[in-house]
Motif scaffolding. Structure first.
Motif, short mmCIF file in Angstrom:
data_model
loop_
_atom_site.label_atom_id
_atom_site.label_comp_id
_atom_site.label_asym_id
_atom_site.label_seq_id
_atom_site.Cartn_x
_atom_site.Cartn_y
_atom_site.Cartn_z
N LYS A 94 20.10 80.83 1.02
CA LYS A 94 19.41 79.77 0.28
C LYS A 94 19.34 78.56 1.21
CE LYS A 94 19.63 77.68 -4.23
NZ LYS A 94 18.77 78.73 -4.74
N PHE A 95 18.15 77.99 1.36
CA PHE A 95 17.96 76.88 2.30
C PHE A 95 17.65 75.61 1.51
CE2 PHE A 95 16.23 76.03 6.83
CZ PHE A 95 16.66 74.71 6.76
N ILE A 96 18.60 74.67 1.50
CA ILE A 96 18.37 73.40 0.80
C ILE A 96 18.04 72.34 1.85
CG2 ILE A 96 19.37 71.65 -0.72
CD1 ILE A 96 21.16 73.83 -1.90
N TYR A 97 16.83 71.82 1.78
CA TYR A 97 16.37 70.84 2.77
C TYR A 97 16.34 69.46 2.13
CZ TYR A 97 13.33 68.42 6.07
OH TYR A 97 12.81 67.52 6.96
N LEU A 98 17.08 68.51 2.71
CA LEU A 98 17.12 67.15 2.17
C LEU A 98 15.94 66.34 2.69
CD1 LEU A 98 20.86 66.05 2.25
CD2 LEU A 98 19.56 67.15 0.44
N SER A 99 15.08 65.96 1.78
CA SER A 99 13.92 65.15 2.15
C SER A 99 14.04 63.79 1.46
CB SER A 99 12.65 65.89 1.73
OG SER A 99 11.51 65.22 2.21
N ASN A 100 13.00 62.98 1.55
CA ASN A 100 13.12 61.64 0.95
C ASN A 100 11.79 61.17 0.34
OD1 ASN A 100 11.53 60.66 3.06
ND2 ASN A 100 13.31 60.13 4.31
N SER A 101 11.82 59.93 -0.15
CA SER A 101 10.67 59.43 -0.91
C SER A 101 9.54 58.96 0.01
CB SER A 101 11.11 58.27 -1.81
OG SER A 101 11.76 57.28 -1.03
N TYR A 102 9.77 58.89 1.33
CA TYR A 102 8.71 58.45 2.24
C TYR A 102 7.63 59.52 2.45
CZ TYR A 102 11.76 54.53 3.22
OH TYR A 102 12.55 53.42 3.09
N ALA A 136 7.30 77.59 4.07
CA ALA A 136 6.58 78.73 4.67
C ALA A 136 7.53 79.83 5.13
CB ALA A 136 5.74 78.24 5.85
N LYS A 137 8.72 79.46 5.57
CA LYS A 137 9.58 80.44 6.25
C LYS A 137 10.66 81.03 5.35
CE LYS A 137 8.59 80.04 10.80
NZ LYS A 137 8.59 81.09 11.79
N SER A 138 11.10 80.24 4.37
CA SER A 138 12.26 80.72 3.60
C SER A 138 11.80 81.39 2.31
CB SER A 138 13.17 79.53 3.28
OG SER A 138 14.16 79.94 2.37
N LEU A 139 12.48 82.46 1.96
CA LEU A 139 12.16 83.14 0.69
C LEU A 139 12.98 82.56 -0.45
CD1 LEU A 139 12.19 86.82 2.06
CD2 LEU A 139 10.21 85.33 1.68
N ASN A 140 13.91 81.68 -0.11
CA ASN A 140 14.80 81.12 -1.12
C ASN A 140 15.11 79.67 -0.73
OD1 ASN A 140 16.81 80.51 -2.93
ND2 ASN A 140 18.15 82.24 -2.39
N TYR A 141 14.16 78.79 -1.04
CA TYR A 141 14.34 77.42 -0.58
C TYR A 141 14.40 76.43 -1.73
CZ TYR A 141 9.45 76.41 -1.70
OH TYR A 141 8.27 76.22 -2.39
N ILE A 142 14.98 75.29 -1.47
CA ILE A 142 14.89 74.12 -2.35
C ILE A 142 14.57 72.93 -1.45
CG2 ILE A 142 16.19 72.47 -3.76
CD1 ILE A 142 15.74 74.97 -5.36
N VAL A 143 13.53 72.19 -1.77
CA VAL A 143 13.29 70.91 -1.12
C VAL A 143 13.84 69.85 -2.06
CG1 VAL A 143 11.52 69.24 -0.46
CG2 VAL A 143 11.27 71.64 0.20
N LEU A 144 14.88 69.16 -1.61
CA LEU A 144 15.52 68.16 -2.46
C LEU A 144 15.19 66.77 -1.91
CD1 LEU A 144 17.41 67.15 -4.64
CD2 LEU A 144 19.35 67.90 -3.27
N ARG A 145 14.25 66.10 -2.59
CA ARG A 145 13.86 64.75 -2.15
C ARG A 145 14.75 63.74 -2.85
NH1 ARG A 145 7.89 65.84 -3.70
NH2 ARG A 145 7.20 67.12 -1.95
N SER A 146 15.32 62.84 -2.07
CA SER A 146 16.20 61.85 -2.68
C SER A 146 15.74 60.43 -2.39
CB SER A 146 17.64 62.04 -2.17
OG SER A 146 18.47 61.06 -2.75
N SER A 147 15.89 59.57 -3.38
CA SER A 147 15.76 58.13 -3.17
C SER A 147 16.92 57.70 -2.29
CB SER A 147 15.85 57.41 -4.52
OG SER A 147 14.75 57.73 -5.31
N PRO A 148 16.87 56.49 -1.71
CA PRO A 148 18.00 56.03 -0.91
C PRO A 148 19.30 56.06 -1.72
CG PRO A 148 16.14 54.57 -0.63
CD PRO A 148 15.76 55.52 -1.71
N LEU A 149 20.36 56.47 -1.02
CA LEU A 149 21.63 56.68 -1.71
C LEU A 149 22.59 55.54 -1.44
CD1 LEU A 149 21.76 60.36 -0.50
CD2 LEU A 149 21.50 59.66 -2.89
N TYR A 150 23.49 55.28 -2.39
CA TYR A 150 24.53 54.29 -2.12
C TYR A 150 25.90 54.91 -2.41
CZ TYR A 150 23.88 53.28 -7.17
OH TYR A 150 23.73 53.36 -8.53
N GLY A 151 26.86 54.46 -1.62
CA GLY A 151 28.21 54.96 -1.77
C GLY A 151 28.99 54.64 -0.52
#
Ligand code: NAP
Length: 287
Positions: A94-102, A136-151
């Motif tokens: 499973k490929f989880i790709y962290l993307s963003n709001s830009y 295109a490449k992964s058969l099991n992907y999640i694109v997870l777009r996140s707003s800027p994070l704080y912590g």
């Protein structure tokens, strides 16, 4: 982000965390040196760990740095996932790709998962490249777009919030951008979504992680100062020239806020408003 993910996921999984220049340590987590631009090394790490899930959390999230070095930014955020997808072709984790709001143009805000993407800066363009490679490449992907994070940071590299807190603590003024609207989210909400995504078996989806309050970084920092008993007048705005807006009569700030209605329905999570998020932060900072 990677540090927070490893800290949470070690509770239920065998976690291999990679580092490039800063070797942090967490009990129960195995650390591997890693450079996503070195294909041979990526291959070696993938074949020796044989992961069920890969979370791509490499690379910074800074628009200014990306504009200074767009090629480097593309090598990281587009080339990185390409190398990993090629290497994991056979094992298909499973490929989880962290993307963003830009990835959005910033003209309207409140962007849904299915809205048209049209990046206007180098970071957004590199992220779209990465999203497309993964789809295109992964058969099991999640694109997870996140707003800027704080912590809090991992203690090695300071987060924006750490730098703010340290300046306010010393009674120093600090200048922060007042140039775009974002729906800031606590790091814990991203971590919770990733944990649920792994357990849920959801695949081939775009997911949004966001907060409920839309504001500039300057407004966010002032709210933080007020909440934690600092003098908010120490926070000074770096203003932008407001540009004519294609949809509004008045010039306005770009709005990259995200909408997470689909994510809420799929994963049963609830985004937090700024009040609730800062209260959670207060509980985490002051045990
Ligand atoms: N922070 C946010 O608000 C936010 C929001 C949305 C999406 N994201 C995405 O989440 C990811 C992580 O962001 P972050 O805020 O955690 O950034 P960060 O604090 O700057 O961390 C960047 C990470 O990338 C690693 N790295 C750098 N160059 C590398 C290379 N050549 N090969 C492998 N790893 C490398 C660094 O390792 P070392 O420290 O060991 O050098 C570090 O662990 C980025 O893709 C970002 O776009 C972040």
């Amino acid at each position: 982000v990677g540090h927070h993910l490893a800290r949470k996921l070690r509770e239920g999984f065998k976690v291999f965390a990679t580092y490039y220049k800063h070797h942090t340590r967490l009990r129960g987590v195995s650390y591997l040196p890693f450079n996503v631009e070195n294909r041979t090394w990526v291959k070696r790490v993938i074949y020796s760990t044989h992961p069920d899930v890969v979370i791509f959390a490499a690379g910074h999230n800074r628009v200014d740095l990306a504009e200074k070095d767009p090629r480097g930014c593309e090598r990281m955020h587009t080339g990185g996932p390409a190398t990993i997808s090629n290497t994991t072709d056979i094992i298909q984790p499973k490929f989880i790709y962290l993307s963003n709001s830009y990835v959005f143009d910033g003209n309207k805000g409140n962007y849904h998962e299915s809205d048209i993407v049209l990046p206007s800066n180098a970071l957004g363009k590199a992220k779209i490249g990465g999203e497309n490679i993964v789809k295109a490449k992964s058969l099991n992907y999640i694109v997870l777009r996140s707003s800027p994070l704080y912590g809090r940071s991992n203690g090695t590299s300071l987060s924006t919030l750490d730098r703010l807190r340290m300046a306010l603590d010393r009674g120093e003024r600090i200048e922060v951008p007042d140039q775009e609207l974002q729906s800031f989210a606590p790091i814990e909400s991203l971590v919770e979504i990733v944990a649920r995504l792994i357990d849920s078996g959801l695949k081939n989806k775009v997911i949004h992680n966001t907060g409920l309050t839309k504001m500039t970084l300057y407004e966010f920092c002032r709210e933080f100062a007020k909440k934690f008993g600092y003098d908010p007048s120490l926070v000074l705005p770096i203003r932008a020239v407001r540009k004519p807006h294609p949809l509004h009569e008045e010039p306005s700030l770009p709005d990259y806020s995200l909408n997470a209605t689909q994510t809420m329905e799929l994963l049963k999570v609830k985004p937090m408003g700024i009040e609730e998020g800062l209260e959670q932060l207060r509980r985490n900072l002051i045990p």
